[in-house]
Scaffold this active site. Structure first.
Site, mmCIF file in Angstrom:
data_model
loop_
_atom_site.group_PDB
_atom_site.id
_atom_site.type_symbol
_atom_site.label_atom_id
_atom_site.label_comp_id
_atom_site.label_asym_id
_atom_site.label_seq_id
_atom_site.Cartn_x
_atom_site.Cartn_y
_atom_site.Cartn_z
ATOM 1 N N ARG A 23 0.824 -1.224 0.000
ATOM 2 C CA ARG A 23 0.000 0.000 0.000
ATOM 3 C C ARG A 23 0.854 1.269 0.000
ATOM 4 O O ARG A 23 0.463 2.285 0.563
ATOM 5 C CB ARG A 23 -0.940 0.019 1.212
ATOM 6 C CG ARG A 23 -2.031 -1.024 1.176
ATOM 7 C CD ARG A 23 -3.139 -0.585 0.227
ATOM 8 N NE ARG A 23 -4.324 -1.404 0.367
ATOM 9 C CZ ARG A 23 -5.394 -1.051 1.088
ATOM 10 N NH1 ARG A 23 -5.434 0.079 1.707
ATOM 11 N NH2 ARG A 23 -6.426 -1.864 1.155
ATOM 12 N N ARG A 27 -3.090 7.037 0.800
ATOM 13 C CA ARG A 27 -3.542 8.250 1.495
ATOM 14 C C ARG A 27 -2.541 8.909 2.421
ATOM 15 O O ARG A 27 -2.754 10.046 2.825
ATOM 16 C CB ARG A 27 -4.816 7.933 2.278
ATOM 17 C CG ARG A 27 -6.028 7.819 1.389
ATOM 18 C CD ARG A 27 -7.195 7.282 2.150
ATOM 19 N NE ARG A 27 -6.878 5.949 2.625
ATOM 20 C CZ ARG A 27 -7.760 5.094 3.125
ATOM 21 N NH1 ARG A 27 -9.005 5.439 3.234
ATOM 22 N NH2 ARG A 27 -7.393 3.901 3.520
ATOM 23 N N ARG A 36 -6.386 12.409 -5.972
ATOM 24 C CA ARG A 36 -7.678 11.758 -5.770
ATOM 25 C C ARG A 36 -8.801 12.794 -5.693
ATOM 26 O O ARG A 36 -9.882 12.601 -6.257
ATOM 27 C CB ARG A 36 -7.675 10.916 -4.497
ATOM 28 C CG ARG A 36 -8.922 10.054 -4.399
ATOM 29 C CD ARG A 36 -8.983 9.212 -3.167
ATOM 30 N NE ARG A 36 -9.110 10.030 -1.975
ATOM 31 C CZ ARG A 36 -9.577 9.592 -0.823
ATOM 32 N NH1 ARG A 36 -9.911 8.332 -0.701
ATOM 33 N NH2 ARG A 36 -9.664 10.392 0.203
ATOM 34 N N ASP A 73 -6.700 -2.387 -7.350
ATOM 35 C CA ASP A 73 -7.267 -2.987 -6.135
ATOM 36 C C ASP A 73 -7.626 -4.432 -6.412
ATOM 37 O O ASP A 73 -7.910 -4.797 -7.560
ATOM 38 C CB ASP A 73 -8.517 -2.225 -5.676
ATOM 39 C CG ASP A 73 -8.859 -2.570 -4.238
ATOM 40 O OD1 ASP A 73 -8.299 -1.934 -3.322
ATOM 41 O OD2 ASP A 73 -9.649 -3.501 -4.018
ATOM 42 N N TYR A 147 -15.285 -10.867 0.075
ATOM 43 C CA TYR A 147 -15.938 -9.599 -0.291
ATOM 44 C C TYR A 147 -17.124 -9.831 -1.224
ATOM 45 O O TYR A 147 -18.154 -9.167 -1.119
ATOM 46 C CB TYR A 147 -14.928 -8.646 -0.952
ATOM 47 C CG TYR A 147 -13.929 -8.070 0.024
ATOM 48 C CD1 TYR A 147 -14.245 -6.954 0.798
ATOM 49 C CD2 TYR A 147 -12.671 -8.641 0.190
ATOM 50 C CE1 TYR A 147 -13.340 -6.424 1.706
ATOM 51 C CE2 TYR A 147 -11.755 -8.120 1.093
ATOM 52 C CZ TYR A 147 -12.093 -7.017 1.846
ATOM 53 O OH TYR A 147 -11.201 -6.501 2.743
HETATM 54 O O1 CP3 Z 1 0.032 -1.671 -2.469
HETATM 55 C C1 CP3 Z 1 -0.264 -0.729 -3.238
HETATM 56 O O2 CP3 Z 1 0.154 0.419 -3.072
HETATM 57 C C2 CP3 Z 1 -1.045 -1.042 -4.510
HETATM 58 C C3 CP3 Z 1 -2.435 -0.773 -4.477
HETATM 59 C C4 CP3 Z 1 -3.380 -1.586 -3.623
HETATM 60 C C5 CP3 Z 1 -4.575 -1.036 -3.087
HETATM 61 N N1 CP3 Z 1 -5.276 -2.046 -2.527
HETATM 62 C C6 CP3 Z 1 -4.962 0.367 -3.198
HETATM 63 C C7 CP3 Z 1 -6.047 0.895 -2.343
HETATM 64 C C8 CP3 Z 1 -3.364 -2.943 -3.295
HETATM 65 C C9 CP3 Z 1 -2.304 -3.984 -3.562
HETATM 66 C C10 CP3 Z 1 -4.581 -3.211 -2.601
HETATM 67 C C11 CP3 Z 1 -4.937 -4.545 -2.126
HETATM 68 C C12 CP3 Z 1 -6.171 -4.728 -1.355
HETATM 69 N N2 CP3 Z 1 -7.368 -4.082 -1.504
HETATM 70 C C13 CP3 Z 1 -6.333 -5.718 -0.377
HETATM 71 C C14 CP3 Z 1 -5.294 -6.732 0.017
HETATM 72 C C15 CP3 Z 1 -4.220 -6.174 0.848
HETATM 73 C C16 CP3 Z 1 -4.673 -5.632 2.163
HETATM 74 O O3 CP3 Z 1 -4.423 -4.462 2.393
HETATM 75 O O4 CP3 Z 1 -5.217 -6.414 2.954
HETATM 76 C C17 CP3 Z 1 -7.645 -5.623 0.118
HETATM 77 C C18 CP3 Z 1 -8.272 -6.470 1.214
HETATM 78 C C19 CP3 Z 1 -8.293 -4.601 -0.619
HETATM 79 C C20 CP3 Z 1 -9.713 -4.155 -0.527
HETATM 80 C C21 CP3 Z 1 -9.840 -2.738 -0.136
HETATM 81 N N3 CP3 Z 1 -9.445 -1.672 -0.936
HETATM 82 C C22 CP3 Z 1 -10.376 -2.223 1.047
HETATM 83 C C23 CP3 Z 1 -10.916 -3.052 2.196
HETATM 84 C C24 CP3 Z 1 -10.303 -0.831 0.959
HETATM 85 C C25 CP3 Z 1 -10.856 0.154 1.946
HETATM 86 C C26 CP3 Z 1 -9.996 0.302 3.144
HETATM 87 C C27 CP3 Z 1 -8.955 1.345 2.919
HETATM 88 O O5 CP3 Z 1 -7.782 1.099 3.242
HETATM 89 O O6 CP3 Z 1 -9.343 2.415 2.427
HETATM 90 C C28 CP3 Z 1 -9.682 -0.497 -0.272
HETATM 91 C C29 CP3 Z 1 -9.390 0.845 -0.779
HETATM 92 C C30 CP3 Z 1 -8.011 1.128 -1.278
HETATM 93 N N4 CP3 Z 1 -7.242 0.279 -2.030
HETATM 94 C C31 CP3 Z 1 -7.299 2.353 -1.100
HETATM 95 C C32 CP3 Z 1 -6.080 2.207 -1.772
HETATM 96 C C33 CP3 Z 1 -4.997 3.235 -1.923
HETATM 97 C C34 CP3 Z 1 -7.813 3.580 -0.384
HETATM 98 C C35 CP3 Z 1 -8.775 4.271 -1.273
HETATM 99 C C36 CP3 Z 1 -8.884 5.728 -0.960
HETATM 100 O O7 CP3 Z 1 -8.130 6.498 -1.530
HETATM 101 O O8 CP3 Z 1 -9.770 6.056 -0.144
#
Ligand code: CP3
Length: 338
Positions: A23, A27, A36, A73, A147
């Site tokens: 990640r 943010r 964003r 994602d 999910y």
């Molecule tokens: O690692 C990276 O920088 C690459 C991008 C990436 C994102 N999500 C961007 C993201 C990767 C590899 C993921 C994987 C992901 N997404 C997982 C597996 C890894 C983990 O963290 O457990 C899961 C379970 C998700 C599903 C997901 N996406 C959730 C539950 C959420 C909401 C919670 C949160 O952290 O906001 C997201 C949103 C998300 N995915 C954001 C980002 C940068 C935040 C979105 C925003 O800008 O509000």
């Protein structure tokens, strides 16, 4: 010449471990928040390959990480399978209808949703040096299924676990469908320029041992075998978060080239239990990075020492938190690179 991260994934033991953070685009970076706000939401960023490539590169510019992970994602796979997907600000993802309300057959696949993602990989590859390893990824079937079934993040993944006990044939069909689409998706990312791929099984930790074999080990093994068949030189990193004592079996049985460790695992234990020479990735506590202070360099050093003698890629045990100060990331990099 491949960069140090790819070298480590292929088995080299380096004096300074290569580093990237799960990640790492997101943010905690003001430049991400700005883009964003401008584009009007997370999914718009993901499907705008110029914006997504820019975001992928933001942490590389700032921190010179050894790996750039595709900005996307894990839930793009259900979206391409035809399930509705929204990210509501501050609430996380919402998928609809859920697989408790609808059947897989009710969905109409929208396979061209992957095209902008492949374009992001191609664009990013042109923006980074050949020393930076381009990483692709997909969610693992179990985690993605949790999910798709609950429609959102769920406490202890209860709805998916119940479905797996009540109707294992249906669960199997859901996993098979995710496996098939994920193989296509990962192959597409590799063809577009991803040099290694990671399988995120963020909710592997909620399963009982037999369930873990069936819903974590077997699906990850199928995906890995398919990638090995089409792209034998592309390393696969498996990240079964929360696997605990089941990690060594996962490492032996899935065929992955490297394993990601979450922060609950003792590096010395992992080092003694994992197959000799298998690269490991991890596993600093993301909350220690957020907290900072003298413990951060201290534990960083201990962690690096614990994996001397084994290929090691420095990373966190899970994604970097949105409230992590940028100075702490800089402090971590100094501790790792000297
Ligand atoms: O690692 C990276 O920088 C690459 C991008 C990436 C994102 N999500 C961007 C993201 C990767 C590899 C993921 C994987 C992901 N997404 C997982 C597996 C890894 C983990 O963290 O457990 C899961 C379970 C998700 C599903 C997901 N996406 C959730 C539950 C959420 C909401 C919670 C949160 O952290 O906001 C997201 C949103 C998300 N995915 C954001 C980002 C940068 C935040 C979105 C925003 O800008 O509000």
């Amino acid at each position: 010449m491949p960069g140090p991260l790819l070298d480590a994934l292929k088995g080299s033991i380096l004096e300074i471990p290569p580093i990237w953070l799960m990640r790492q685009a997101g943010r905690y970076l003001p430049e991400y928040r700005e883009l964003r706000a401008e584009k009007g939401g997370f999914l718009k960023l993901v499907y705008d390959s110029s914006a997504a490539a820019e975001i992928t590169v933001q942490p590389i510019r700032r921190f010179a990480f050894d790996g750039a992970i595709l900005f996307s994602d894990i839930l793009i796979v259900p979206h391409a399978m035809g399930q509705g997907l929204e990210f509501l600000a501050g609430e996380g993802p919402k998928l609809s209808p859920t697989l408790l309300e609808a059947k897989l057959d009710d969905f109409t696949s929208v396979a061209d949703r992957f095209d902008p993602i492949y374009e992001t990989v191609r664009k990013t590859r042109l923006m980074i040096s050949d020393q930076v390893t381009m990483l692709g990824f997909a969610g693992s079937p179990w985690t993605v299924a949790t999910y798709m079934i609950a429609g959102q993040g769920s406490k202890d993944q209860g709805p998916a676990r119940l479905l797996a006990y009540r109707d294992p044939a249906r669960m199997e069909a859901i996993c098979e469908a995710i496996i098939e689409v994920s193989i296509t998706y990962l192959r597409g990312q590799i063809d577009a320029g991803a040099e290694a791929v990671q399988l995120f099984d963020s909710w592997a930790g909620s399963l009982a041992p037999d369930e873990f074999e069936r819903w974590v080990v077997a699906p990850n093994a199928k995906i890995t075998a398919a990638i090995k068949q089409s792209h034998p030189n592309t390393p696969v990193i498996g990240f079964p978060k929360g696997a605990g004592a089941k990690l060594p079996a996962y490492a032996r049985e899935t065929g992955v080239d490297a394993v990601g460790l979450d922060e609950t695992l003792d590096p010395a234990w992992a080092n003694s239990m994992l197959p000799e020479g298998m690269p490991v990735q991890g596993n600093l506590d993301p909350l220690l990075l957020e907290a900072g202070g003298p413990e951060l360099p201290k534990r960083t050093k201990i962690l690096i020492e614990a994996f001397e003698g084994r290929p090691h890629i420095f990373n966190l045990g899970h994604g970097i938190g949105q409230f992590t100060p940028i100075e702490h990331v800089e402090q971590l990099l100094r501790a790792v690179r000297g």
